[in-house]
Design a protein around this motif. Sequence first.
Motif, short mmCIF file in Angstrom:
data_model
loop_
_atom_site.label_atom_id
_atom_site.label_comp_id
_atom_site.label_asym_id
_atom_site.label_seq_id
_atom_site.Cartn_x
_atom_site.Cartn_y
_atom_site.Cartn_z
N ALA A 77 63.91 56.43 13.56
CA ALA A 77 63.48 55.25 14.30
C ALA A 77 63.64 55.46 15.79
O ALA A 77 64.60 56.09 16.24
N GLU A 78 62.66 54.95 16.53
CA GLU A 78 62.70 54.91 17.98
C GLU A 78 62.52 53.45 18.34
O GLU A 78 61.39 52.95 18.38
N PRO A 79 63.63 52.72 18.50
CA PRO A 79 63.54 51.27 18.60
C PRO A 79 62.80 50.76 19.84
O PRO A 79 62.22 49.69 19.80
N ALA A 80 62.81 51.54 20.92
CA ALA A 80 62.22 51.04 22.16
C ALA A 80 60.71 50.97 22.09
O ALA A 80 60.09 50.10 22.68
N LEU A 81 60.08 51.91 21.38
CA LEU A 81 58.60 51.96 21.41
C LEU A 81 57.95 50.74 20.77
O LEU A 81 57.09 50.15 21.44
N PRO A 82 58.17 50.32 19.54
CA PRO A 82 58.95 50.98 18.51
C PRO A 82 58.08 51.93 17.69
O PRO A 82 56.88 51.77 17.62
N ALA A 83 58.77 52.90 17.04
CA ALA A 83 58.09 53.82 16.13
C ALA A 83 59.10 54.20 15.04
O ALA A 83 60.31 54.16 15.27
N VAL A 84 58.57 54.53 13.86
CA VAL A 84 59.43 54.93 12.76
C VAL A 84 58.82 56.12 12.03
O VAL A 84 57.62 56.40 12.17
#
Length: 211
Positions: A77-84
């Motif tokens: 997970a990349e919470p800032a973008l967000p992307a998973v």
Amino acid sequence: MGDDPTAVAENLRRAFAAIGLRAEEAVTAWLIHGNRVALVEAHHRGKLLEGVDGLITAARGLVLFMRFADCIPVLLAEPALPAVGIVHVGWRGLAAGILEAALDAFEVHLGCRPSTLYAALGPGIGGCCYAVGAEVVEALRPRLGRALPLYRINGAWHLDLPEAVRLHLRRLGVPSVIAAGVCTACHLEDWYSHRAEKGRTGRFGAWIRNP
Ligand SMILES: [Zn+2]
């Protein structure tokens, strides 16, 4: 294995319903223990993508789903973008570079560096239950070198696959890796294990939804 496809589809529908989803909302993959990763977009909703062991997406609300029985479910997970993302990692995929491919895909397609990712490992076969042959050790040495977590138990090499995945993710620059610490083969009451059930087993699902 050998289950009626209609029953499998119905079980999947029930599993999704239990977590408040519809199967048409999820994207899943036909896993091959390789090193290909797909960028999933909104138009893939409800599709099964063939020949990939990793799925990543930045599409809002999309669910990525895979089935497992011993191999390690890796959720990213990349919470800032967000992307998973979700990645299927057994020894073959680890040796073939599936984790490198997943991190590359995040960087190339979505601009996410490994240092901004969070990783979580689901249940998988533990070192306690995973005796491996020399071919596995030889395949993994080039990736993990001396860090390869191997034990000798009753004269056989045992691979701690979840620990190998955790260590490798850290070496590739992912700062936060948490692991379920649950061995599928030790806990057949809760999980499926390809090894412990000699290939005649089900699969459990792992999924991640992009917020
Ligand atoms: Zn075990």
